[in-house]
Design a protein around this motif. Structure first.
Motif, mmCIF file in Angstrom:
data_model
loop_
_atom_site.group_PDB
_atom_site.id
_atom_site.type_symbol
_atom_site.label_atom_id
_atom_site.label_comp_id
_atom_site.label_asym_id
_atom_site.label_seq_id
_atom_site.Cartn_x
_atom_site.Cartn_y
_atom_site.Cartn_z
ATOM 1 N N PHE A 1 0.812 -1.213 0.000
ATOM 2 C CA PHE A 1 0.000 0.000 0.000
ATOM 3 C C PHE A 1 0.849 1.268 0.000
ATOM 4 O O PHE A 1 0.484 2.279 0.587
ATOM 5 C CB PHE A 1 -0.997 -0.022 1.161
ATOM 6 N N VAL A 2 1.988 1.182 -0.656
ATOM 7 C CA VAL A 2 2.843 2.346 -0.893
ATOM 8 C C VAL A 2 3.127 2.343 -2.397
ATOM 9 O O VAL A 2 3.723 1.403 -2.909
ATOM 10 C CB VAL A 2 4.153 2.253 -0.101
ATOM 11 N N GLY A 3 2.675 3.376 -3.092
ATOM 12 C CA GLY A 3 2.895 3.429 -4.527
ATOM 13 C C GLY A 3 3.962 4.433 -4.890
ATOM 14 O O GLY A 3 4.319 5.307 -4.102
ATOM 15 N N VAL A 4 4.471 4.276 -6.111
ATOM 16 C CA VAL A 4 5.405 5.265 -6.652
ATOM 17 C C VAL A 4 4.735 5.939 -7.844
ATOM 18 O O VAL A 4 3.795 5.410 -8.431
ATOM 19 C CB VAL A 4 6.733 4.617 -7.093
ATOM 20 N N GLN A 5 5.261 7.114 -8.197
ATOM 21 C CA GLN A 5 4.836 7.779 -9.427
ATOM 22 C C GLN A 5 5.961 7.702 -10.453
ATOM 23 O O GLN A 5 7.130 7.895 -10.112
ATOM 24 C CB GLN A 5 4.554 9.265 -9.184
ATOM 25 N N LEU A 6 5.576 7.455 -11.699
ATOM 26 C CA LEU A 6 6.477 7.664 -12.833
ATOM 27 C C LEU A 6 5.851 8.773 -13.671
ATOM 28 O O LEU A 6 4.685 8.683 -14.051
ATOM 29 C CB LEU A 6 6.611 6.410 -13.684
ATOM 30 N N VAL A 7 6.638 9.817 -13.936
ATOM 31 C CA VAL A 7 6.144 10.994 -14.645
ATOM 32 C C VAL A 7 6.837 11.054 -16.001
ATOM 33 O O VAL A 7 8.070 10.940 -16.071
ATOM 34 C CB VAL A 7 6.457 12.277 -13.850
ATOM 35 N N GLY A 8 6.056 11.229 -17.061
ATOM 36 C CA GLY A 8 6.641 11.318 -18.396
ATOM 37 C C GLY A 8 6.548 12.721 -18.968
ATOM 38 O O GLY A 8 6.058 13.653 -18.323
ATOM 39 N N ARG A 9 7.050 12.855 -20.199
ATOM 40 C CA ARG A 9 6.963 14.158 -20.875
ATOM 41 C C ARG A 9 5.554 14.396 -21.402
ATOM 42 O O ARG A 9 4.877 13.441 -21.801
ATOM 43 C CB ARG A 9 7.947 14.181 -22.041
ATOM 44 N N HIS A 10 5.143 15.635 -21.437
ATOM 45 C CA HIS A 10 3.821 15.999 -21.933
ATOM 46 C C HIS A 10 3.574 15.379 -23.304
ATOM 47 O O HIS A 10 4.402 15.530 -24.209
ATOM 48 C CB HIS A 10 3.669 17.517 -22.017
ATOM 49 N N GLY A 11 2.471 14.696 -23.443
ATOM 50 C CA GLY A 11 2.093 14.111 -24.726
ATOM 51 C C GLY A 11 2.737 12.763 -25.002
ATOM 52 O O GLY A 11 2.323 12.066 -25.916
ATOM 53 N N GLU A 12 3.753 12.402 -24.205
ATOM 54 C CA GLU A 12 4.409 11.105 -24.445
ATOM 55 C C GLU A 12 3.814 10.019 -23.546
ATOM 56 O O GLU A 12 4.536 9.231 -22.926
ATOM 57 C CB GLU A 12 5.927 11.238 -24.267
ATOM 58 N N ASP A 13 2.505 10.007 -23.486
ATOM 59 C CA ASP A 13 1.817 9.063 -22.607
ATOM 60 C C ASP A 13 2.140 7.618 -22.955
ATOM 61 O O ASP A 13 2.351 6.791 -22.058
ATOM 62 C CB ASP A 13 0.296 9.265 -22.713
ATOM 63 N N ASP A 14 2.163 7.317 -24.255
ATOM 64 C CA ASP A 14 2.305 5.908 -24.623
ATOM 65 C C ASP A 14 3.701 5.382 -24.304
ATOM 66 O O ASP A 14 3.871 4.207 -23.962
ATOM 67 C CB ASP A 14 1.968 5.706 -26.102
ATOM 68 N N ARG A 15 4.695 6.259 -24.389
ATOM 69 C CA ARG A 15 6.038 5.825 -23.976
ATOM 70 C C ARG A 15 6.059 5.539 -22.470
ATOM 71 O O ARG A 15 6.621 4.541 -22.015
ATOM 72 C CB ARG A 15 7.072 6.899 -24.331
ATOM 73 N N LEU A 16 5.436 6.410 -21.693
ATOM 74 C CA LEU A 16 5.361 6.204 -20.235
ATOM 75 C C LEU A 16 4.641 4.892 -19.915
ATOM 76 O O LEU A 16 5.101 4.096 -19.083
ATOM 77 C CB LEU A 16 4.633 7.385 -19.594
ATOM 78 N N LEU A 17 3.507 4.661 -20.576
ATOM 79 C CA LEU A 17 2.765 3.424 -20.323
ATOM 80 C C LEU A 17 3.595 2.212 -20.739
ATOM 81 O O LEU A 17 3.560 1.169 -20.070
ATOM 82 C CB LEU A 17 1.430 3.444 -21.075
ATOM 83 N N GLY A 18 4.350 2.336 -21.812
ATOM 84 C CA GLY A 18 5.207 1.233 -22.259
ATOM 85 C C GLY A 18 6.310 0.931 -21.256
ATOM 86 O O GLY A 18 6.655 -0.235 -21.019
ATOM 87 N N LEU A 19 6.867 1.962 -20.665
ATOM 88 C CA LEU A 19 7.886 1.754 -19.619
ATOM 89 C C LEU A 19 7.261 1.070 -18.405
ATOM 90 O O LEU A 19 7.837 0.142 -17.818
ATOM 91 C CB LEU A 19 8.506 3.096 -19.214
ATOM 92 N N ALA A 20 6.074 1.531 -18.020
ATOM 93 C CA ALA A 20 5.397 0.923 -16.861
ATOM 94 C C ALA A 20 5.019 -0.523 -17.172
ATOM 95 O O ALA A 20 5.150 -1.411 -16.313
ATOM 96 C CB ALA A 20 4.165 1.744 -16.492
ATOM 97 N N LEU A 21 4.574 -0.761 -18.395
ATOM 98 C CA LEU A 21 4.196 -2.122 -18.798
ATOM 99 C C LEU A 21 5.384 -3.072 -18.701
ATOM 100 O O LEU A 21 5.250 -4.222 -18.262
ATOM 101 C CB LEU A 21 3.665 -2.069 -20.231
ATOM 102 N N ALA A 22 6.558 -2.570 -19.083
ATOM 103 C CA ALA A 22 7.753 -3.424 -19.059
ATOM 104 C C ALA A 22 8.100 -3.854 -17.636
ATOM 105 O O ALA A 22 8.720 -4.897 -17.430
ATOM 106 C CB ALA A 22 8.929 -2.680 -19.693
ATOM 107 N N LEU A 23 7.704 -3.059 -16.645
ATOM 108 C CA LEU A 23 8.008 -3.408 -15.252
ATOM 109 C C LEU A 23 7.094 -4.512 -14.749
ATOM 110 O O LEU A 23 7.366 -5.126 -13.715
ATOM 111 C CB LEU A 23 7.857 -2.178 -14.353
ATOM 112 N N GLU A 24 6.003 -4.750 -15.463
ATOM 113 C CA GLU A 24 5.045 -5.740 -14.991
ATOM 114 C C GLU A 24 5.439 -7.149 -15.422
ATOM 115 O O GLU A 24 4.923 -8.123 -14.892
ATOM 116 C CB GLU A 24 3.667 -5.397 -15.568
ATOM 117 N N GLY A 25 6.381 -7.234 -16.387
ATOM 118 C CA GLY A 25 6.821 -8.569 -16.808
ATOM 119 C C GLY A 25 5.820 -9.212 -17.746
ATOM 120 O O GLY A 25 4.791 -8.647 -18.038
#
Lengths: 388, 388
Positions: free
Chosen positions: B364-388
């Protein structure tokens, strides 16, 4: 986090002391909490095996003692399918329900164990697995479970009420493989490293008629994912083993509960009582034949595991059934729930191969990964790598 | 799975129709269910924003309509922190509690949204985020959340009751990034590919005095994990932005609720009422100054995001507090809960940068990953890679 006023509408808990059994002040498991399936002997805590019938005293669990020595704290005891002889979670205390759907079963026999981790009440849970009792509730509750190689020295069944000494295993359930690996490393003193899937030879055991569409599709996606990581995946056959499994387990269970069975109405639920009586009635020849069948299945599994690094198989035939549901619809038709479930999981406890149950893309549908005997840490490392 | 007799002891649900709003028969989201935060207008369903005060009618949510057209089904409406002005989940209907601990808060304002996914009641939840209202409950409930770039065309706030048009975002919560990516792909028509972390430049924003030991350790482990994947991690500073955030949000919220505020006792909870009155009392100069401060912070964030690919930061200062707890202990001392939480999350909604909240190794402790404006899909892709 603590849960001082646990509401427990799922009836997961058999015994909750006023305060946990605190682990050692230092050690690799400090900060972790665990629940104990009510088959493990814990001094000062009652043991009922979720039955109203009398049960033998197994003495003190060496595994619980060791986990406390390593710094983990034991929160209380969880309910199980009565005396561990069943896969839904029914027992003499009303039965445990699914953590997220009161109309469905959580799976068993380690039903309260799975609920206790699914609801974040503990970091890990001690369960036991004779025919699928860790893997089935893990799969149906969306958590992970690990059934070690039979006789694994870190996972002692000493001080655990048996169901079948031939097939019984002690093992953990948790929300993630990371926690299971942490416990494994603490118990063994060995490091478990994530393993690369590239080049891993996977045997896909997916008897299509034995599962429903949801499970079939989830397994295909899982196989595709492993292939995407560089594994080679090849379909493999394996027979139904219940002709060996059931006589062995029922005959041994009848011996475990022989004292209670001397009474006319010992207090078991009707189905449990009938199964134990059936075990009593088995002849020596029938049990000997079952062991002979088992030897044949063992040879087949050994052959598969000589050609493949790991087997991938469904852990359950369908998503969790409704409370009271006795049959299930799979590809080949309607079947008794017990048989439909056990024929997927019993091979690997009957034959002692290390197995993990992991969530798939379908909610409350788990898969099994089966490793070679004694190569538990490699199997855990492969599973860990899938968690990212 | 369906939940016909949802017991809802957490009070997550504001409205549950007898049957869901079914999505289109074909489409990329067929089979997925979602919950709708009770700020979104859904024809035929009541809208109360979890307050007993009267609220304006925002019309029909274009986002809900689009998700139904893509095949997802809407199950019902979830409770929020009253009118979304707060981060614990308190409201005029008793407040929502944590999914796994009845003594703690789930976080807010998208409190019921987070509970509905944590308890597997839906596949994803629609939330809104003005200062952290998706990310805080995601972090405290152990799920994932995604606040898109401000104004993202796929995540329309049209037909959603505003809190602050400058800072409001619509976005989803789910149990895993895979589901969030599936929804994103359906809404945008673009593929989101997992991204390699090797060579990614990570700015670690970990103001040590702003968090407790548990969160500090969880962030360090998270940073070490990213480094282990080949990212470079470098500590970065960033200021507290509440001097800009609070006047903007309170002044706009007072305008949104101006009709209700004409009454002496409109029906808001005392703290909500006082905050809205405070917003009414702000002068034009004070609000103008806040926007000027915001421009300065935006320049600082732009500078950081020109030098780093992504920022890593805590999503919460501590694990979930107790219901009713108004202060929290962090490194630098005791602070009002609202400030301690919002100063970690408000920068990225005030400044519109895409941000995801992801679970860490601490429960119950989360982290934030913040991306560049408009680069949502790159941010989601980075987060997806952490899920395995």
């Amino acid at each position: 986090m603590t849960f001082p006023d646990l509401p427990d509408p799922q009836r997961a808990w058999a015994y909750l002391p006023a305060s946990p059994l605190s682990g050692a002040a230092e050690g690799p498991l400090v900060g972790l909490t665990f629940s104990v399936k009510d088959l493990y002997g814990v001094p000062g805590w009652p043991l009922r095996a979720s039955t109203r019938a009398p049960v033998p005293d197994p003495g003190e669990s060496m595994l619980v003692r060791r986990l406390l020595d390593l710094g983990a704290s034991a929160v209380g005891k969880t309910h199980l399918h009565e005396v561990a002889l069943g896969i839904t979670g029914m027992n003499g205390f009303g039965g445990t329900t699914h953590p997220f759907d009161p109309e469905r079963v959580p799976g068993g026999s380690s039903s309260g164990a799975a609920v206790s981790v699914a609801l974040w009440q503990v970091d890990f849970a001690l369960g036991t697995d004779t025919g699928g009792s860790i893997r089935v509730p893990a799969a149906w509750c969306g958590v992970v479970g690990y059934k070690p190689t039979k006789g694994h020295p870190a996972w002692s069944t000493e001080g655990v009420l048996p169901l079948s000494w031939t097939c019984d295993h002690a093992g953990p359930l948790a929300r993630d493989m990371r926690t299971i690996v942490q416990v494994q490393e603490a118990l063994t003193g060995q490091t478990v490293a994530p393993q690369d899937w590239a080049g891993v030879k996977v045997g896909l055991w997916l008897p299509e008629g034995w599962v429903d569409d949801t499970v079939r599709e989830a397994l295909r996606l899982y196989a595709a994912r492993l292939a995407g990581l560089g594994a080679t995946v090849e379909a493999v056959p394996f027979p139904e083993v219940l002709d060996a499994y059931s006589p062995i387990v029922l005959s041994e269970a009848a011996q475990v509960h022989s004292e209670a069975l001397k009474e006319t109405e010992p207090g078991f639920l009707p189905f449990t009582h009938a199964s134990l009586r059936q075990g009593q009635a088995l002849t020596e020849e029938e049990v000997r034949a079952a062991f002979a069948h088992r030897a044949g299945y063992r040879a087949q599994l050994d052959d598969l595991l000589s050609r493949f690094d790991v087997l991938l198989a469904p852990a359950v035939p369908t998503p969790p059934p409704l409370v009271g549901q006795e049959e299930v619809e799979v590809g080949e038709g309607r079947l008794p729930l017990r048989r439909a479930v056990l024929r997927l999981t019993a091979p690997f406890s009957l034959l002692g191969a290390p197995t993990v149950a992991l969530p798939s893309t379908a909610p409350f549908v788990g898969v099994q990964l089966v490793g070679r005997h004694g190569e538990d840490d490699r199997l855990l490392g492969l599973a860990l790598a899938l968690e990212g």
